[in-house]
Design a protein around this motif. Structure first.
Motif, PDB file in Angstrom:
ATOM      1  N   GLU A 233      -3.925  -5.866  50.576  1.00  0.00           N
ATOM      2  CA  GLU A 233      -3.790  -6.791  49.566  1.00  0.00           C
ATOM      3  C   GLU A 233      -4.895  -6.844  48.566  1.00  0.00           C
ATOM      4  OE1 GLU A 233      -1.461  -8.840  49.076  1.00  0.00           O
ATOM      5  OE2 GLU A 233       0.102  -8.332  50.778  1.00  0.00           O
ATOM      6  N   GLU A 241     -10.708  -7.098  53.965  1.00  0.00           N
ATOM      7  CA  GLU A 241      -9.450  -6.233  53.974  1.00  0.00           C
ATOM      8  C   GLU A 241      -8.807  -6.143  55.174  1.00  0.00           C
ATOM      9  OE1 GLU A 241     -11.626  -5.440  49.983  1.00  0.00           O
ATOM     10  OE2 GLU A 241     -12.042  -5.132  52.215  1.00  0.00           O
ATOM     11  N   TYR A 244      -7.140  -9.456  56.317  1.00  0.00           N
ATOM     12  CA  TYR A 244      -5.898  -9.641  55.800  1.00  0.00           C
ATOM     13  C   TYR A 244      -4.716  -8.477  56.256  1.00  0.00           C
ATOM     14  CZ  TYR A 244      -8.743 -11.902  52.167  1.00  0.00           C
ATOM     15  OH  TYR A 244      -9.863 -12.439  51.643  1.00  0.00           O
ATOM     16  N   ARG A 248      -1.196  -9.788  58.059  1.00  0.00           N
ATOM     17  CA  ARG A 248       0.162  -9.233  57.581  1.00  0.00           C
ATOM     18  C   ARG A 248       0.877  -8.582  58.687  1.00  0.00           C
ATOM     19  NH1 ARG A 248       0.061  -5.146  53.688  1.00  0.00           N
ATOM     20  NH2 ARG A 248       2.262  -5.395  53.142  1.00  0.00           N
ATOM     21  N   TYR A 300      -9.310 -15.966  53.262  1.00  0.00           N
ATOM     22  CA  TYR A 300      -8.569 -15.633  54.435  1.00  0.00           C
ATOM     23  C   TYR A 300      -8.103 -17.104  55.081  1.00  0.00           C
ATOM     24  CZ  TYR A 300      -7.350 -14.210  59.315  1.00  0.00           C
ATOM     25  OH  TYR A 300      -7.235 -13.835  60.341  1.00  0.00           O
ATOM     26  N   MET A 303      -4.969 -18.196  53.457  1.00  0.00           N
ATOM     27  CA  MET A 303      -3.975 -17.316  53.619  1.00  0.00           C
ATOM     28  C   MET A 303      -3.204 -17.546  54.982  1.00  0.00           C
ATOM     29  SD  MET A 303      -4.812 -13.380  52.218  1.00  0.00           S
ATOM     30  CE  MET A 303      -3.377 -12.737  53.061  1.00  0.00           C
TER      31      MET A 303
END
Length: 315
Positions: A233, A241, A244, A248, A300, A303
């Motif tokens: 992302e 990263e 993230y 996911r 984060y 998210m």
């Protein structure tokens, strides 16, 4: 579309010698004949991207992509991945920093063994930092919660304060270690120190599903590639990263596994210039990176709330 075993994606920026060393280590692996290497130059201002393109132009297994902009880690690797996906049907995509070296000659064979035993979407090897005698992966044995990240932010704020002081024993020690990282005496000293006081986190010794993997080397299987047009992302420039990606994978029930039987060496030379800067400049750069990290952690958290709800919702 050509069927290949592995596509290695190397994100290059400025340091041509480092990238060449990584490429050489990949070419030296066993069972490498049906694999490809894609080097993405992240808009290096010194022309090293074009030099690499000239250097490897006669090698059909290596392709160099020149990006017009430096979009950071996620954007650069996604560019290389989209090129790979448009041309090849790949068993695996391996994203690797340009300061990583493959010394495990049977890495590809062991990778297939790992996959055949424990099918995965995403995997990571043991990443060993030579000059620190330290194992970087996994970052965490499970998805980091909001509470975990808030603790990290507070810890980073304390580090930022130390960096802003005129002198900090902790930061000065870190600077010395980086400055003299290639000194034989320093290497020997750290080796002895590690024997006396070994790494507290021994999770690197055990295979672990659901671990947060360190980004210097991450492996994506064909299962992941079939249903994803990007690897990462592109929410930040350089940090976070891995978290993230773990988020996911957790959300979609994609198996993410850490395999200690796979190992790469990480020199960390692509991320520091301590041997070329003063103590104060070293602290300034550290302070900037800490601020960027904390921005990333806050993204984060947002998210996490959107995808997982509260910490109490995650089993």
């Amino acid at each position: 579309m050509k069927k290949i075993d592995v596509c290695f994606i190397i994100l290059h920026y400025m340091d041509q010698n480092l990238t060449e060393r990584t490429v050489a280590s990949i070419l030296g692996l066993n069972d490498i004949h049906n694999s490809k290497i894609v080097i993405v130059d992240n808009a290096s201002s010194n022309g090293s991207g074009m030099e690499l393109k000239k250097l490897y132009e006669k090698n059909n297994n290596i392709e160099v992509v020149i990006s017009d902009i430096n979009g950071g880690f996620a954007t650069g690797n996604n560019l290389g991945y989209q090129l790979c996906k448009s041309k090849y049907d790949m068993d695996f995509v391996i994203v690797v920093n340009n300061d990583v070296v493959f010394e495990q000659k049977d890495f590809i064979r062991v990778l297939y063994q790992c996959y055949n035993t424990e099918s995965f979407f995403v995997a990571g090897p043991d990443i060993f930092v030579l000059h620190r005698s330290y194992h970087q992966s996994p970052i965490s044995t499970q998805l980091r919660t909001i509470k975990n990240i808030e603790k990290v932010i507070q810890k980073e704020i304390k580090r930022e304060y130390k960096c802003s002081k005129n002198f900090s024993v902790t930061m000065y020690r870190k600077w010395l270690v980086e400055k003299f990282r290639d000194c034989k005496f320093m290497v020997k000293f750290i080796q002895i120190y590690r024997k006396i006081r070994p790494q507290r986190n021994i999770e690197w010794k055990k295979m672990k599903e659901g671990a947060v993997l360190f980004g210097a080397c991450i492996i994506f299987s064909n299962q992941y590639c079939k249903i994803n047009d990007i690897l990462f992302e592109p929410l930040t420039f350089m940090y976070g990263e891995e978290d993230y990606l773990a988020l996911r994978c957790k959300k979609n029930n994609w198996r993410m596994i850490y395999f200690p039987q796979l190992q790469v060496l990480h020199t960390n030379q692509g991320s520091t210039i301590a041997n070329r800067v003063s103590y104060r400049e070293f602290c300034r750069k550290k302070r900037n990176s800490i601020n960027e990290c904390n921005k990333t952690y806050k993204i984060y958290i947002e998210m996490y709330k959107k995808m997982m709800g509260s910490d109490m919702d995650v089993q």
